[in-house]
Scaffold this motif. Structure first.
Motif, PDB file in Angstrom:
ATOM      1  N   UNK A   1       0.685  -0.833   0.106  1.00  0.00           N
ATOM      2  CA  UNK A   1       0.026   0.248   0.011  1.00  0.00           C
ATOM      3  C   UNK A   1       0.745   1.514   0.026  1.00  0.00           C
ATOM      4  N   UNK A   2       2.085   0.934   0.344  1.00  0.00           N
ATOM      5  CA  UNK A   2       2.721   2.374   0.100  1.00  0.00           C
ATOM      6  C   UNK A   2       3.276   2.598  -1.089  1.00  0.00           C
ATOM      7  N   UNK A   3       3.980   3.769  -1.629  1.00  0.00           N
ATOM      8  CA  UNK A   3       4.435   4.012  -2.619  1.00  0.00           C
ATOM      9  C   UNK A   3       5.224   4.707  -2.336  1.00  0.00           C
ATOM     10  N   UNK A   4       6.299   3.635  -3.469  1.00  0.00           N
ATOM     11  CA  UNK A   4       7.874   3.264  -3.421  1.00  0.00           C
ATOM     12  C   UNK A   4       8.369   4.292  -4.951  1.00  0.00           C
ATOM     13  N   UNK A   5       9.394   5.291  -4.465  1.00  0.00           N
ATOM     14  CA  UNK A   5       9.883   5.917  -5.013  1.00  0.00           C
ATOM     15  C   UNK A   5      11.572   5.529  -5.100  1.00  0.00           C
ATOM     16  N   UNK A   6      11.731   6.434  -6.255  1.00  0.00           N
ATOM     17  CA  UNK A   6      13.456   6.042  -6.534  1.00  0.00           C
ATOM     18  C   UNK A   6      14.240   6.381  -5.889  1.00  0.00           C
ATOM     19  N   UNK A   7      14.315   7.233  -4.307  1.00  0.00           N
ATOM     20  CA  UNK A   7      15.404   7.539  -3.416  1.00  0.00           C
ATOM     21  C   UNK A   7      14.805   6.537  -2.217  1.00  0.00           C
ATOM     22  N   UNK A   8      13.892   5.691  -2.028  1.00  0.00           N
ATOM     23  CA  UNK A   8      14.318   5.103  -0.835  1.00  0.00           C
ATOM     24  C   UNK A   8      14.572   4.004  -1.034  1.00  0.00           C
ATOM     25  N   UNK A   9      15.167   3.441   0.350  1.00  0.00           N
ATOM     26  CA  UNK A   9      16.112   2.394   0.192  1.00  0.00           C
ATOM     27  C   UNK A   9      15.139   0.914   0.677  1.00  0.00           C
ATOM     28  N   UNK A  10      14.812   0.284  -0.086  1.00  0.00           N
ATOM     29  CA  UNK A  10      13.557  -0.136  -0.044  1.00  0.00           C
ATOM     30  C   UNK A  10      13.056  -1.319  -1.269  1.00  0.00           C
ATOM     31  N   UNK A  11      12.297  -2.226  -0.634  1.00  0.00           N
ATOM     32  CA  UNK A  11      12.754  -3.499  -1.845  1.00  0.00           C
ATOM     33  C   UNK A  11      11.533  -4.781  -2.060  1.00  0.00           C
TER      34      UNK A  11
ATOM     35  N   UNK B   1      15.059  -0.814  -4.267  1.00  0.00           N
ATOM     36  CA  UNK B   1      14.988   0.610  -5.466  1.00  0.00           C
ATOM     37  C   UNK B   1      16.217   1.094  -5.939  1.00  0.00           C
ATOM     38  N   UNK B   2      15.739   2.434  -7.248  1.00  0.00           N
ATOM     39  CA  UNK B   2      17.415   2.651  -7.554  1.00  0.00           C
ATOM     40  C   UNK B   2      18.041   3.223  -6.784  1.00  0.00           C
ATOM     41  N   UNK B   3      17.709   3.985  -5.586  1.00  0.00           N
ATOM     42  CA  UNK B   3      19.021   3.986  -4.750  1.00  0.00           C
ATOM     43  C   UNK B   3      19.830   2.903  -4.207  1.00  0.00           C
ATOM     44  N   UNK B   4      18.553   1.478  -3.831  1.00  0.00           N
ATOM     45  CA  UNK B   4      19.960   0.700  -3.022  1.00  0.00           C
ATOM     46  C   UNK B   4      20.699  -0.084  -3.951  1.00  0.00           C
ATOM     47  N   UNK B   5      20.159   0.468  -5.391  1.00  0.00           N
ATOM     48  CA  UNK B   5      21.033  -0.470  -6.629  1.00  0.00           C
ATOM     49  C   UNK B   5      22.347   0.365  -7.218  1.00  0.00           C
ATOM     50  N   UNK B   6      21.592   2.059  -6.757  1.00  0.00           N
ATOM     51  CA  UNK B   6      22.876   2.987  -6.967  1.00  0.00           C
ATOM     52  C   UNK B   6      24.284   2.760  -5.795  1.00  0.00           C
ATOM     53  N   UNK B   7      23.574   2.400  -4.433  1.00  0.00           N
ATOM     54  CA  UNK B   7      24.782   1.918  -3.398  1.00  0.00           C
ATOM     55  C   UNK B   7      24.972   0.329  -3.460  1.00  0.00           C
ATOM     56  N   UNK B   8      24.687  -0.227  -4.242  1.00  0.00           N
ATOM     57  CA  UNK B   8      25.683  -2.186  -4.902  1.00  0.00           C
ATOM     58  C   UNK B   8      25.812  -2.021  -5.943  1.00  0.00           C
ATOM     59  N   UNK B   9      25.906  -0.310  -6.781  1.00  0.00           N
ATOM     60  CA  UNK B   9      26.244  -0.398  -7.960  1.00  0.00           C
ATOM     61  C   UNK B   9      26.192  -1.144  -8.798  1.00  0.00           C
ATOM     62  N   UNK B  10      25.000  -1.211  -9.231  1.00  0.00           N
ATOM     63  CA  UNK B  10      24.640  -2.027 -10.030  1.00  0.00           C
ATOM     64  C   UNK B  10      23.549  -1.662 -10.976  1.00  0.00           C
ATOM     65  N   UNK B  11      23.783  -0.281 -11.324  1.00  0.00           N
ATOM     66  CA  UNK B  11      22.591   0.499 -12.146  1.00  0.00           C
ATOM     67  C   UNK B  11      23.371  -0.066 -14.299  1.00  0.00           C
ATOM     68  N   UNK B  12      24.580  -0.097 -13.565  1.00  0.00           N
ATOM     69  CA  UNK B  12      24.800  -0.350 -15.635  1.00  0.00           C
ATOM     70  C   UNK B  12      25.071  -1.847 -15.855  1.00  0.00           C
ATOM     71  N   UNK B  13      25.032  -2.349 -14.631  1.00  0.00           N
ATOM     72  CA  UNK B  13      24.992  -4.196 -15.481  1.00  0.00           C
ATOM     73  C   UNK B  13      22.684  -4.422 -15.255  1.00  0.00           C
ATOM     74  N   UNK B  14      22.044  -3.568 -14.726  1.00  0.00           N
ATOM     75  CA  UNK B  14      20.633  -4.450 -14.408  1.00  0.00           C
ATOM     76  C   UNK B  14      20.584  -5.390 -13.482  1.00  0.00           C
ATOM     77  N   UNK B  15      21.659  -5.867 -13.320  1.00  0.00           N
ATOM     78  CA  UNK B  15      21.120  -7.308 -11.930  1.00  0.00           C
ATOM     79  C   UNK B  15      22.214  -7.918 -11.528  1.00  0.00           C
ATOM     80  N   UNK B  16      22.483  -7.952 -10.651  1.00  0.00           N
ATOM     81  CA  UNK B  16      23.720  -8.481 -10.177  1.00  0.00           C
ATOM     82  C   UNK B  16      23.897 -10.000  -9.040  1.00  0.00           C
ATOM     83  N   UNK B  17      24.851 -10.905  -8.199  1.00  0.00           N
ATOM     84  CA  UNK B  17      24.664 -11.461  -7.715  1.00  0.00           C
ATOM     85  C   UNK B  17      24.460 -11.172  -6.706  1.00  0.00           C
ATOM     86  N   UNK B  18      23.865 -11.375  -5.428  1.00  0.00           N
ATOM     87  CA  UNK B  18      23.461 -10.829  -4.380  1.00  0.00           C
ATOM     88  C   UNK B  18      23.755 -12.026  -2.590  1.00  0.00           C
TER      89      UNK B  18
END
Length: 108
Positions: free
Chosen positions: A35-45, A86-103
């Motif tokens: 029910x939450x609205x998520x944005x690109x800046x939250x650290x969510x999943x 989220x996009x913000x979490x992906x930035x922290x993980x440095x996976x924006x360029x690849x789109x996916x990564x092993x975690x």
């Protein structure tokens, strides 16, 4: 003695952290299953089974970078993936360029 061993095994099972490994992808945001609205800046999943509000430590297995995210949605629906961040979490993980990564994911 057998009863003591059973109690010990039960107590140890309660202490085991929920951990899994697999592929993560990222998403842009929007209305979520919680029910939450998520944005690109939250650290969510999004995760298939973890309760909403659960915090997990996500570690990028390729570079060791980590981020703590809060589960607010269901998914991922892509085959072979264990979590969408989220996009913000992906930035922290440095996976924006690849789109996916092993975690690896560990419940906090």
């Amino acid at each position: 003695m057998r009863a003591l061993l059973s109690v010990l095994i039960f107590v140890l099972s309660l202490c085991v952290a929920h951990a899994e490994t697999g592929i993560a992808a990222f998403y842009g945001g929007g209305r979520t299953a919680s029910g939450e609205v998520s944005g690109p800046n939250g650290l969510t999943a999004a995760h298939r089974t973890l309760p909403f509000g659960t915090k997990v430590l996500v570690t990028n297995m390729r570079n060791g970078r980590t981020v703590v995210v809060r589960i607010i949605d269901r998914g991922p629906y892509g085959r072979g993936r264990v979590i969408d961040v989220s996009r913000a979490a992906a930035r922290e993980l440095d996976m924006i360029g690849s789109g996916t990564t092993s975690v690896s994911i560990v419940r906090q």
